[in-house]
Scaffold this motif. Structure first.
Motif, mmCIF file in Angstrom:
data_model
loop_
_atom_site.group_PDB
_atom_site.id
_atom_site.type_symbol
_atom_site.label_atom_id
_atom_site.label_comp_id
_atom_site.label_asym_id
_atom_site.label_seq_id
_atom_site.Cartn_x
_atom_site.Cartn_y
_atom_site.Cartn_z
ATOM 1 N N GLY A 26 94.046 37.898 49.453
ATOM 2 C CA GLY A 26 94.120 38.757 50.627
ATOM 3 C C GLY A 26 94.882 38.142 51.788
ATOM 4 N N GLN A 27 95.074 36.827 51.766
ATOM 5 C CA GLN A 27 95.790 36.170 52.857
ATOM 6 C C GLN A 27 97.246 36.631 52.937
ATOM 7 O OE1 GLN A 27 94.989 31.902 53.607
ATOM 8 N NE2 GLN A 27 93.482 32.024 51.956
ATOM 9 N N ALA A 28 97.790 37.055 51.804
ATOM 10 C CA ALA A 28 99.169 37.566 51.825
ATOM 11 C C ALA A 28 99.263 38.868 52.608
ATOM 12 C CB ALA A 28 99.656 37.779 50.388
ATOM 13 N N LEU A 29 98.142 39.587 52.752
ATOM 14 C CA LEU A 29 98.132 40.871 53.444
ATOM 15 C C LEU A 29 97.715 40.759 54.896
ATOM 16 C CD1 LEU A 29 96.480 43.040 50.629
ATOM 17 C CD2 LEU A 29 98.915 42.909 51.205
ATOM 18 N N ILE A 30 96.622 40.020 55.161
ATOM 19 C CA ILE A 30 96.065 39.997 56.524
ATOM 20 C C ILE A 30 95.904 38.589 57.069
ATOM 21 C CG2 ILE A 30 94.871 42.212 56.294
ATOM 22 C CD1 ILE A 30 92.323 40.718 55.676
ATOM 23 N N GLY A 31 96.488 37.609 56.411
ATOM 24 C CA GLY A 31 96.428 36.246 56.912
ATOM 25 C C GLY A 31 95.065 35.612 56.737
ATOM 26 N N SER A 32 94.717 34.711 57.625
ATOM 27 C CA SER A 32 93.471 33.953 57.494
ATOM 28 C C SER A 32 92.226 34.829 57.633
ATOM 29 C CB SER A 32 93.424 32.837 58.537
ATOM 30 O OG SER A 32 93.459 33.371 59.850
ATOM 31 N N ASP A 33 92.365 36.021 58.225
ATOM 32 C CA ASP A 33 91.207 36.922 58.327
ATOM 33 C C ASP A 33 90.669 37.309 56.952
ATOM 34 O OD1 ASP A 33 90.993 36.894 61.017
ATOM 35 O OD2 ASP A 33 91.815 38.903 61.355
ATOM 36 N N ALA A 34 91.491 37.177 55.919
ATOM 37 C CA ALA A 34 91.013 37.473 54.567
ATOM 38 C C ALA A 34 89.825 36.590 54.207
ATOM 39 C CB ALA A 34 92.142 37.271 53.550
ATOM 40 N N LEU A 35 89.784 35.365 54.734
ATOM 41 C CA LEU A 35 88.657 34.467 54.471
ATOM 42 C C LEU A 35 87.361 35.043 55.007
ATOM 43 C CD1 LEU A 35 90.372 31.096 55.475
ATOM 44 C CD2 LEU A 35 89.912 31.895 53.151
ATOM 45 N N TRP A 36 87.439 35.659 56.187
ATOM 46 C CA TRP A 36 86.213 36.150 56.824
ATOM 47 C C TRP A 36 85.824 37.527 56.290
ATOM 48 C CZ3 TRP A 36 86.442 31.541 57.648
ATOM 49 C CH2 TRP A 36 87.430 30.893 58.394
ATOM 50 N N TYR A 37 86.806 38.396 56.005
ATOM 51 C CA TYR A 37 86.478 39.707 55.437
ATOM 52 C C TYR A 37 85.992 39.590 53.989
ATOM 53 C CZ TYR A 37 88.329 42.354 59.382
ATOM 54 O OH TYR A 37 88.518 42.906 60.628
ATOM 55 N N ALA A 38 86.274 38.463 53.354
ATOM 56 C CA ALA A 38 85.802 38.261 51.980
ATOM 57 C C ALA A 38 84.290 38.280 51.902
ATOM 58 C CB ALA A 38 86.347 36.932 51.431
ATOM 59 N N PHE A 39 83.614 37.872 52.970
ATOM 60 C CA PHE A 39 82.148 37.823 52.955
ATOM 61 C C PHE A 39 81.524 39.213 52.886
ATOM 62 C CE2 PHE A 39 83.147 33.568 54.423
ATOM 63 C CZ PHE A 39 82.180 32.791 53.792
ATOM 64 N N PRO A 40 81.829 40.136 53.819
ATOM 65 C CA PRO A 40 81.230 41.476 53.697
ATOM 66 C C PRO A 40 81.681 42.224 52.449
ATOM 67 C CG PRO A 40 82.846 41.414 55.483
ATOM 68 C CD PRO A 40 82.608 40.005 55.073
ATOM 69 N N ILE A 41 82.929 42.005 51.997
ATOM 70 C CA ILE A 41 83.391 42.688 50.782
ATOM 71 C C ILE A 41 82.597 42.204 49.574
ATOM 72 C CG2 ILE A 41 85.342 42.903 49.195
ATOM 73 C CD1 ILE A 41 87.178 42.902 51.659
ATOM 74 N N GLY A 42 82.414 40.899 49.456
ATOM 75 C CA GLY A 42 81.629 40.363 48.341
ATOM 76 C C GLY A 42 80.193 40.834 48.390
ATOM 77 N N SER A 43 79.596 40.863 49.583
ATOM 78 C CA SER A 43 78.204 41.294 49.716
ATOM 79 C C SER A 43 78.041 42.778 49.413
ATOM 80 C CB SER A 43 77.695 40.994 51.130
ATOM 81 O OG SER A 43 77.618 39.611 51.339
ATOM 82 N N LEU A 44 79.044 43.591 49.772
ATOM 83 C CA LEU A 44 78.978 45.021 49.450
ATOM 84 C C LEU A 44 78.977 45.235 47.940
ATOM 85 C CD1 LEU A 44 79.026 47.977 50.339
ATOM 86 C CD2 LEU A 44 81.529 47.832 50.424
ATOM 87 N N VAL A 45 79.787 44.464 47.232
ATOM 88 C CA VAL A 45 79.831 44.577 45.771
ATOM 89 C C VAL A 45 78.506 44.135 45.159
ATOM 90 C CG1 VAL A 45 80.912 43.662 43.679
ATOM 91 C CG2 VAL A 45 82.332 44.360 45.620
ATOM 92 N N SER A 46 77.961 43.014 45.616
ATOM 93 C CA SER A 46 76.699 42.528 45.044
ATOM 94 C C SER A 46 75.558 43.495 45.329
ATOM 95 C CB SER A 46 76.362 41.136 45.589
ATOM 96 O OG SER A 46 76.160 41.163 46.986
ATOM 97 N N LEU A 47 75.517 44.085 46.538
ATOM 98 C CA LEU A 47 74.466 45.052 46.866
ATOM 99 C C LEU A 47 74.603 46.300 46.006
ATOM 100 C CD1 LEU A 47 72.111 46.096 48.519
ATOM 101 C CD2 LEU A 47 73.736 46.776 50.311
ATOM 102 N N SER A 48 75.825 46.773 45.814
ATOM 103 C CA SER A 48 76.036 47.978 45.001
ATOM 104 C C SER A 48 75.591 47.750 43.557
ATOM 105 C CB SER A 48 77.509 48.384 45.038
ATOM 106 O OG SER A 48 77.928 48.653 46.356
ATOM 107 N N LEU A 49 75.972 46.609 42.996
ATOM 108 C CA LEU A 49 75.577 46.299 41.615
ATOM 109 C C LEU A 49 74.070 46.086 41.508
ATOM 110 C CD1 LEU A 49 78.472 43.879 40.565
ATOM 111 C CD2 LEU A 49 78.158 46.274 39.878
ATOM 112 N N ALA A 50 73.478 45.415 42.511
ATOM 113 C CA ALA A 50 72.034 45.187 42.490
ATOM 114 C C ALA A 50 71.267 46.502 42.582
ATOM 115 C CB ALA A 50 71.635 44.259 43.635
#
Length: 515
Positions: free
Chosen positions: A451-475
């Protein structure tokens, strides 16, 4: 629930209407009131769910806070008296101990589930057998690991690429910590098992005792204050060793003095010899839960590597954020423990309607408490962050930016932990491991990298809510549609009892206490 009902017979009317009651000696109690008022025990199968959940979770939350504060205080003592090299040494040693306690967490949680379900169905002997096998298995392994770890400490530290100037101190620290490993693990197991019986207050008192001893003796033994010897970094580890011995011994004395459900006496001491069937169950359920911690820790280490590439200021900002996240996620961890213990007892009692209500209450309370903590930290973020870095540090603005994007992930993280705690309460441990592995690796780390190729270093921080949304949906999907309700998790009968049951053609006998 249907599968559970099929295992019951007409000779077990008490289990149909509620949990069978036994006294502290494994004898039956016929009054819910008498059970609820036994010392150190909270009947989690009766009463209002919300207040019971909070009353159970708050002492666990306080224990977690004490434990974290203890680590911070000890780091302050080590850094103040011995400098940065000593801090690096303790950090490297603590990585090794985290791996050890990951395994204990898994086995302890497996035993806690077995104990909770046994207490819920009124099988106190089954709870004691599960506790005895867990203690025998873990403490036996801890003694072996302690010996090997003490002998191979230098080689282990070299494998970790511990800086040369810190290796000597790390070796001294680690060897003392390894000596205390059996005592520490025994204390952890007793605390987790007591929570399985519905008692979350006793672990809090003895955690407070451990923290008081550890934090008080750290400066005395490090610097040789008063009559105490000057031991340097080994003094910090010795303080932890003393705290582990005293708190574990105190727990044992208290368990027997108060005649708590997990105490073993007389012929029951044979339960400390791990039973093959029980060990198989504890390993099968415990290893995936320990592996979940490893998944989270290794993903965290990988993320640190990605953040470090952004420069010192970003790395410092991320370190500050991690300190704050430690406290933000504490309510989720405490409520998860409470939900797991409550769900296990109610599953054992066959009260599946309460299991669903417990899960909903857990998600609601976690969301409310976590949002309050996040809002408070965001409102006062600058004041809090200056505790870690200078007021003029550019890391503060970066850390504030990280908090605004990523902190909200812990609301979803907490809901996921509640769902996992419920399904684990009936022995479903592999699906949560798979879900976490998917959410942390291809999703969170994948987005952080690409994601850094798209939005730069913010991809590191947006990775957290995106990962948590996936884990919550699967759970949520697995909680709703998975087959975790269909299995029946019970303490298997002793070999002698099993042979007697087959000989007398009474298969239902395995659900009754034999003592």
């Amino acid at each position: 629930m249907a599968a559970d009902d099929e295992t019951r017979t007409a000779s077990e009317p008490a289990l149909a209407s509620g949990p069978l009651q036994l006294d502290g000696h494994g004898h039956r109690e016929h009054s819910e009131h008498s059970r609820a008022n036994r010392p150190g025990r909270r009947d989690l199968t009766v009463g209002a769910i919300g207040p019971t959940l909070l009353a159970f979770a708050l002492p666990t939350l306080a224990s977690n806070i004490l434990q974290s504060l203890n680590g911070s205080i000890n780091s302050i003592w080590v850094g103040r008296f011995l400098g940065e090299g000593a801090l690096a040494a303790t950090s490297n040693a603590n990585i090794i101990m985290f791996l050890m306690f990951s395994a204990v967490f898994g086995f302890g949680m497996a035993a806690t589930i077995l104990i909770g379900q046994s207490v819920g169905r009124g099988d106190i002997e089954g709870a004691r057998r599960a506790f005895g096998s867990a203690v025998g298995l873990v403490i036996g392994g801890a003694v072996v690991i302690a010996i090997i770890g003490w002998l191979l400490a230098p080689q282990i530290l070299r494998l970790l690429a511990t800086p040369g100037e810190a290796q000597g101190m790390a070796r001294d620290y680690l060897r003392v910590i390894f000596l205390g490993l059996p005592f520490s693990m025994l204390g952890v197991l007793i605390m987790m098992s007591l929570r399985g019986t519905g008692d979350s207050l006793t672990p809090l008192w003895f955690m407070a005792l451990s923290v008081a001893i550890d934090s008080s003796f750290n400066p005395l033994l490090i610097d040789g204050i008063g009559p105490f010897p000057k031991m340097g970094i080994a003094g910090s580890a010795t303080a932890t060793l003393l705290a582990g011995i005293v708190s574990s011994a105190g727990l044992l004395v208290y368990v027997y003095w108060r005649d708590l459900p997990i105490r073993l006496r007389g012929a029951e001491l044979r339960y400390l010899l791990p039973e093959k069937a029980l060990v198989k169950t504890i390993l099968a359920k415990g290893l995936p839960m320990g592996a979940q911690m490893l998944v989270m820790s290794t993903a965290g280490l990988t993320m640190i590597g990605l953040v470090n590439r952004q420069g010192v200021e970003t790395a410092a900002a991320y370190a500050v954020s991690q300190q704050l996240w430690t406290y933000i996620q504490m309510p989720a961890m405490a409520i998860g423990v409470a939900v797991s213990s409550m769900a296990a007892q109610n599953i054992g009692a066959g009260k599946w309607d309460r299991v669903g209500a417990i899960t909903r209450s857990g998600i609601l309370y976690n969301s409310i408490i976590t949002v309050v903590v996040i809002v408070a930290i965001i409102l006062f973020d600058r004041q809090v962050m200056t505790l870690f870095v200078g007021r003029a540090s550019p890391a503060i603005e970066i850390a504030r930016h990280i908090q605004l994007i990523s902190s909200w992930t812990f609301v979803m993280f907490g809901a996921t932990m509640v769902l996992f705690s419920t399904v684990r309460a009936n022995g479903a441990t592999v699906p949560p491991l798979i879900i976490l592995a998917i959410a942390f690796y291809p999703v969170r780390l994948g987005f952080a990298i690409w994601g850094q190729a798209l939005i730069g270093s913010d991809a590191l921080w947006y990775a957290f809510p995106i990962g948590s949304l996936v884990s919550l949906s699967l759970a949520a999907w697995y909680y709703r549609y998975g087959r975790w309700r269909e299995q029946v998790l019970i303490v298997p009968p002793e070999p002698e009892a099993e042979e007697q049951a087959h000989g007398t053609s009474e298969p239902a006998g395995r659900l009754h206490p034999t003592g």
